[in-house]
Scaffold this active site. Sequence first.
Site, PDB file in Angstrom:
ATOM      1  N   GLU A 496       0.838  -1.193   0.000  1.00 18.92           N
ATOM      2  CA  GLU A 496       0.000   0.000   0.000  1.00 18.92           C
ATOM      3  C   GLU A 496       0.878   1.250   0.000  1.00 18.92           C
ATOM      4  OE1 GLU A 496      -2.232  -1.095   3.459  1.00 18.92           O
ATOM      5  OE2 GLU A 496      -2.657  -2.981   2.433  1.00 18.92           O
ATOM      6  N   SER A 526      -5.111  -4.856   0.460  1.00 19.24           N
ATOM      7  CA  SER A 526      -5.420  -6.289   0.434  1.00 19.24           C
ATOM      8  C   SER A 526      -4.216  -7.035   1.009  1.00 19.24           C
ATOM      9  CB  SER A 526      -5.631  -6.759  -1.015  1.00 19.24           C
ATOM     10  OG  SER A 526      -6.526  -5.921  -1.715  1.00 19.24           O
ATOM     11  N   GLU A 527      -4.035  -6.899   2.320  1.00 16.68           N
ATOM     12  CA  GLU A 527      -2.799  -7.450   2.896  1.00 16.68           C
ATOM     13  C   GLU A 527      -2.631  -8.931   2.601  1.00 16.68           C
ATOM     14  OE1 GLU A 527      -4.794  -5.378   4.499  1.00 16.68           O
ATOM     15  OE2 GLU A 527      -3.531  -3.664   5.032  1.00 16.68           O
ATOM     16  N   ASP A 552       0.717  -4.776  12.989  1.00 15.91           N
ATOM     17  CA  ASP A 552      -0.615  -5.254  13.387  1.00 15.91           C
ATOM     18  C   ASP A 552      -1.428  -5.744  12.187  1.00 15.91           C
ATOM     19  OD1 ASP A 552      -0.941  -3.523  16.320  1.00 15.91           O
ATOM     20  OD2 ASP A 552       0.478  -2.856  14.809  1.00 15.91           O
ATOM     21  N   HIS A 594      -2.253  -0.369  16.185  1.00 14.50           N
ATOM     22  CA  HIS A 594      -1.145   0.047  15.315  1.00 14.50           C
ATOM     23  C   HIS A 594       0.204   0.001  16.022  1.00 14.50           C
ATOM     24  CE1 HIS A 594      -4.124   1.391  12.442  1.00 14.50           C
ATOM     25  NE2 HIS A 594      -3.241   1.979  11.674  1.00 14.50           N
TER      26      HIS A 594
END
Length: 818
Positions: A496, A526-527, A552, A594
């Site tokens: 990203e 879209s990890e 995370d 995070h």
Amino acid sequence: MPKSIVVDPKEVRKPAELDISAVPVNQYVGDAKREIAQYGKERLVRAYYDMLTIREFETMLNDIKTKGAYREIEYNHKGPAHLSIGQESTAVGLCMNLETDDFIFGSHRSHGEILAKCYSAIPRLKGPQLEKVMKEYLGGDTLRAVENQKYDNIADLAENFVLYGTLAEIFARKAGFNRGLGGSMHAFFAPFGSMPNNAIVGGSADIALGAALFKRINRKPGIVVANIGDASMGCGPVWEAMMLSAMDQYRKLWDKDLGGAPPIIFNFINNFYGMGGQTAGETMGYRILARVGAGVNPENMHAERVDGYNPLAVADAIERKKKILAEGRGPVLLDTITYRISGHSPSDASSYRTKEEIALWEEADSVRTFGEYLTANKVISASEVGALQERVISKITQALKLAISPEISPRINGEQIGTVMFSNTPTDRMEDRKPEVLLPLAENPRVQQIARKARYAFDEKGVELPKMKVYAYRDGLFEAVIHRFYEDPTMVAYGEENRDWGGAFAVYRGLTEALPYHRLFNASISEGAIVGSGVGYALAGGRALVELMYCDFMGRAGDEIFNQAAKWQSMSAGVLKMPLVVRVSVGSKYGAQHSQDWSSLAAHIPGLKVMFPATPYDAKGMLNLALRGTDPVIFFESQRLYDIGEYFEKGGVPEGYYEVPEGEPAVRREGKDLTIFTVGATLYRAIEAADELATRYGIEAEIIDGRFINPLNYDKIVASVKKTGRILLASDACERGSFLHTVASTVSQLAFDYLDAPAAVLGSRNWITPAAEMEDDFFPQKDWIIDAINERILPLSGHTPTTVQTGGEMSRRARFGV
Ligand SMILES: Cc1ncc(C[n+]2csc(CCOP(=O)(O)OP(=O)(O)O)c2C)c(N)n1
Ligand SMILES: [Mg+2]
């Protein structure tokens, strides 16, 4: 230079209606005359023969599982067998128009697809090619098991080879296609284009996409098919893969000569059921699966429902869709309907469906009806059908006898698994050609800017230089990345905000100018598919560097990291390599979702290399190491460190290429009284603690930076503990389940006689990470280190603790789970 796709409010705010075009459903019209002319009798008979082979192969396995014998050959197979009786025409039709360099990836139910793809490759290859593949594969082990049996010609031998290699794999034998380490749900044979099959439902979607990206980016021939079940449409990574496959940039921004979108077909093998959940009418709402394509792009993903009970309908669809993919207009979605007459597995009592329904599909049985079609149209005679059936039975009987023979088909010694967990083959470039770049390295503005920086944090007088003037941790990462881009033509980086944004935390600033789109691009959020496609890209032969922004977010890519990247090298018995580096950044200041350090999760998973540099020297040297390797690396970074200069290497961070030796922790400071072992950014708090221990208590602490989590050489740590007799371990990972406990326990066992106190572990609290203002209550601080030493290791005379680090407090926290 930023791309210029203007989002004009006048345009996007205009009223209009979305026009969604029709999605074809079962539009194929058979015509025997045309089909015979198109394929020729021989290919049609071959298709039938291939279907018979799959039917008999699966019947044999069903008999073995349910009766313990096939044609009186007894065998007890302990492992799984997800059979595809009923689905043969789908598998064979799929492969009829695929070439050897077209890849198929599949699911837990893929025996039929392996056989269909390999059988379709055999007549496409010449004798010497077949011979070469068989002789070279696993050093000839698979071939040796079958070559002494009678055969008519090389193609005939190749069929025996495929049947045996697949079955021996299912039975966990050494000469199986993956030495028995993959087994029924993961077997594959890459030289014929049958690529990894995945026991994780939907798992092949993003991996196959990665292989398609590899083909597109590296200008390779062929397409890629992801065979996944209808129920996998419910899986997030499948949707992510479809999104990532349909990005506009392939056609809008990438070099035109590359050829457009990655050539992928998401082929949903739609048997209308998951295990017991019925997708048609119960667990899905799409009614007709092909509809989903309309949600992805204006072309509806060229989606169609295809009658998978007719192999020629499937073959026709594949041929048409291949043209679309060749024109770069993918992705494609196929809803290939079929029916699993067999249970999900042999123990399945089919309690979720009626006998009547099964009977309806048996009546329409594709193997029988295709045979009838061939005989009715005089392509084959009834006696020829009988001969084919006999031939199939005899081959499968032979494969079974060979695969269960302990002499011909022994198992590997379990210890050998350790030899295939990693490939350990550092490789400068995965292919030998000129890397595509946009400007010479020396002309890169970031390279020029870095050249003006001081590469050590202090001046000659030991005064710390201003941050702006100092070569930082992020510069080290950048140098490693750009170096590999200019060395390895297959290297790609994506994730990203990787391009114009400059990558997360500006690590990639300067890369956009240097690289064409297809080597550095922004991915959809879209990890799962980012990592999964990286896995596919790597196992197809390229080098991928993917990035997850915050540690995370690993949760979103859990399967792809823990089951896919980690396991494919070993499940393939070393047939595949995995040059994939996943960069993850441990956050701070951003609260609970995070700012957590999950390095311990990665440490727990066999098959991953896990690195966590804490200095600019290591950031560069370790990323250099990771990016020349051929193993999957989870590369942890810390947001506390991106700006930091080099404090330890007096010579500064070298300008040239170097690697940090794998697995070696770094002694950051020598001392004789106590060892402090850290992972990640905690190093700097340990240094502060050591300073105070020295000045206030006269204690000399030795500090070891555990920059490698796996593999890890314990020699230096043990030597240190033998010298100091004491060890405290600290990191920002939550204490419970921290990797530090593994180190503590290992050191305790290796150096027990030398320890004067138990190894003490200090992690973050077993809480959520609180707001930035409260973080010091959560992450281990200098005072915690000193107090813990005082309480648990070595009472410090005159010390007044400010935090509670007692054994009693440890027990209390454990009892309450916090
Ligand atoms: C991620 C994941 N969830 C659940 C399972 C257990 N499981 C194995 S097969 C299956 C059904 C899959 O259905 P479908 O995708 O339609 O494939 P089919 O079995 O019909 O070929 C399930 C739930 C799994 N293997 N992986
Ligand atoms: Mg299904």
